[in-house]
Design a protein around this motif. Structure first.
Motif, PDB file in Angstrom:
ATOM      1  N   UNK A  32       0.865  -1.174   0.000  1.00 23.82           N
ATOM      2  CA  UNK A  32       0.000   0.000   0.000  1.00 23.82           C
ATOM      3  C   UNK A  32       0.909   1.235   0.000  1.00 23.82           C
ATOM      4  N   UNK A  33       0.816   2.027  -1.036  1.00 21.34           N
ATOM      5  CA  UNK A  33       1.708   3.189  -1.195  1.00 21.34           C
ATOM      6  C   UNK A  33       1.552   4.223  -0.084  1.00 21.34           C
ATOM      7  N   UNK A  34       0.395   4.232   0.562  1.00 20.82           N
ATOM      8  CA  UNK A  34       0.170   5.192   1.644  1.00 20.82           C
ATOM      9  C   UNK A  34       0.924   4.812   2.916  1.00 20.82           C
ATOM     10  N   UNK A  35       1.499   3.605   2.949  1.00 22.25           N
ATOM     11  CA  UNK A  35       2.159   3.127   4.173  1.00 22.25           C
ATOM     12  C   UNK A  35       3.622   2.743   3.940  1.00 22.25           C
ATOM     13  N   UNK A  36       4.297   3.416   3.033  1.00 24.74           N
ATOM     14  CA  UNK A  36       5.693   3.071   2.725  1.00 24.74           C
ATOM     15  C   UNK A  36       6.711   3.733   3.655  1.00 24.74           C
ATOM     16  N   UNK A  37       6.377   4.864   4.261  1.00 25.88           N
ATOM     17  CA  UNK A  37       7.342   5.614   5.081  1.00 25.88           C
ATOM     18  C   UNK A  37       8.025   4.753   6.142  1.00 25.88           C
ATOM     19  N   UNK A  38       7.297   3.927   6.902  1.00 24.24           N
ATOM     20  CA  UNK A  38       7.988   3.126   7.925  1.00 24.24           C
ATOM     21  C   UNK A  38       9.059   2.199   7.338  1.00 24.24           C
ATOM     22  N   UNK A  39       8.844   1.705   6.139  1.00 24.11           N
ATOM     23  CA  UNK A  39       9.847   0.832   5.508  1.00 24.11           C
ATOM     24  C   UNK A  39      11.082   1.638   5.135  1.00 24.11           C
ATOM     25  N   UNK A  40      10.882   2.840   4.609  1.00 28.75           N
ATOM     26  CA  UNK A  40      12.006   3.703   4.234  1.00 28.75           C
ATOM     27  C   UNK A  40      12.854   4.093   5.447  1.00 28.75           C
ATOM     28  N   UNK A  41      12.268   4.074   6.631  1.00 27.23           N
ATOM     29  CA  UNK A  41      12.993   4.451   7.845  1.00 27.23           C
ATOM     30  C   UNK A  41      13.844   3.308   8.417  1.00 27.23           C
ATOM     31  N   UNK A  42      13.583   2.071   7.998  1.00 28.98           N
ATOM     32  CA  UNK A  42      14.277   0.918   8.577  1.00 28.98           C
ATOM     33  C   UNK A  42      15.781   0.858   8.278  1.00 28.98           C
ATOM     34  N   UNK A  43      16.234   1.131   7.053  1.00 27.16           N
ATOM     35  CA  UNK A  43      17.666   0.962   6.769  1.00 27.16           C
ATOM     36  C   UNK A  43      18.590   1.748   7.684  1.00 27.16           C
ATOM     37  N   UNK A  44      18.182   2.924   8.088  1.00 23.26           N
ATOM     38  CA  UNK A  44      19.023   3.717   8.991  1.00 23.26           C
ATOM     39  C   UNK A  44      19.238   2.971  10.308  1.00 23.26           C
ATOM     40  N   UNK A  45      18.199   2.334  10.816  1.00 24.52           N
ATOM     41  CA  UNK A  45      18.317   1.569  12.055  1.00 24.52           C
ATOM     42  C   UNK A  45      19.173   0.320  11.847  1.00 24.52           C
TER      43      UNK A  45
END
Length: 179
Positions: A32-45
């Protein structure tokens, strides 16, 4: 081996639901394109954990999640068929949603009770666990592995969980924790 276990992002079933697709066809549903932000934040962690490789379920929602994570981590990415969801019918045939739900509840109860299941027409939690461990053991020579898969795969490794892991969430564990 350290494992960063990631549950795939939020799938978008709108198109498959509108077309009344089967469960197998729903496995191809995109994120779901409306819920991609949390995935984009994972690599930094994850970068602080120094992962060596990414393993992904073959389902679209997991592959897309792994690809988004890997844009920043730039690691080898391997698709592993045996990191897929629980199999509701071992023969791969069609079963009604009612029967699938009945089998799922029976499966979940056995997992919660840590009960050994006799031969069933669906995959037992022991069988799911075995196939997932076979995959992980092939990568044991790596220090840290990112695994992008499904909640029921996670549960097969750590046991019954009262609360589901949210989509695009992750947990840290070791291969030793799982064996």
């Amino acid at each position: 081996m350290d494992i960063i276990f990631v549950r795939h992002g939020v799938p978008d079933y709108a198109l498959s639901d509108a077309r009344q697709m089967t469960q197998l066809e729903k496995d191809y549903a995109p994120l779901d394109r409306a819920h991609l932000r949390p995935i984009h934040d994972l690599p930094e962690q994850f970068s602080k954990l120094n992962p060596d490789v990414i393993l992904s379920s073959p389902y679209t929602r997991a592959l897309q999640t792994a690809e988004i994570i890997n844009r920043k981590l730039n690691l080898e990415l391997f698709v592993e068929h045996d990191l897929r969801e629980w199999k509701a019918d071992k023969l791969g045939g069609y079963i009604s949603l009612e029967e699938r739900d009945r089998r799922w509840l029976e499966y979940r109860n056995a997992l919660k009770q840590r009960a050994c299941q006799p031969e069933k027409s669906y995959e037992s939690h022991q069988e799911l666990r075995s196939r997932v461990l076979n995959v992980l053991e092939r990568y044991a020579h790596y220090s840290t592995v990112v695994v992008v898969s499904h909640f029921n795969v996670y549960e097969s490794l750590v046991g019954h969980q009262e609360n589901s892991m949210q989509c695009a969430d992750y947990r840290l564990m070791t291969l030793r924790d799982c064996t």
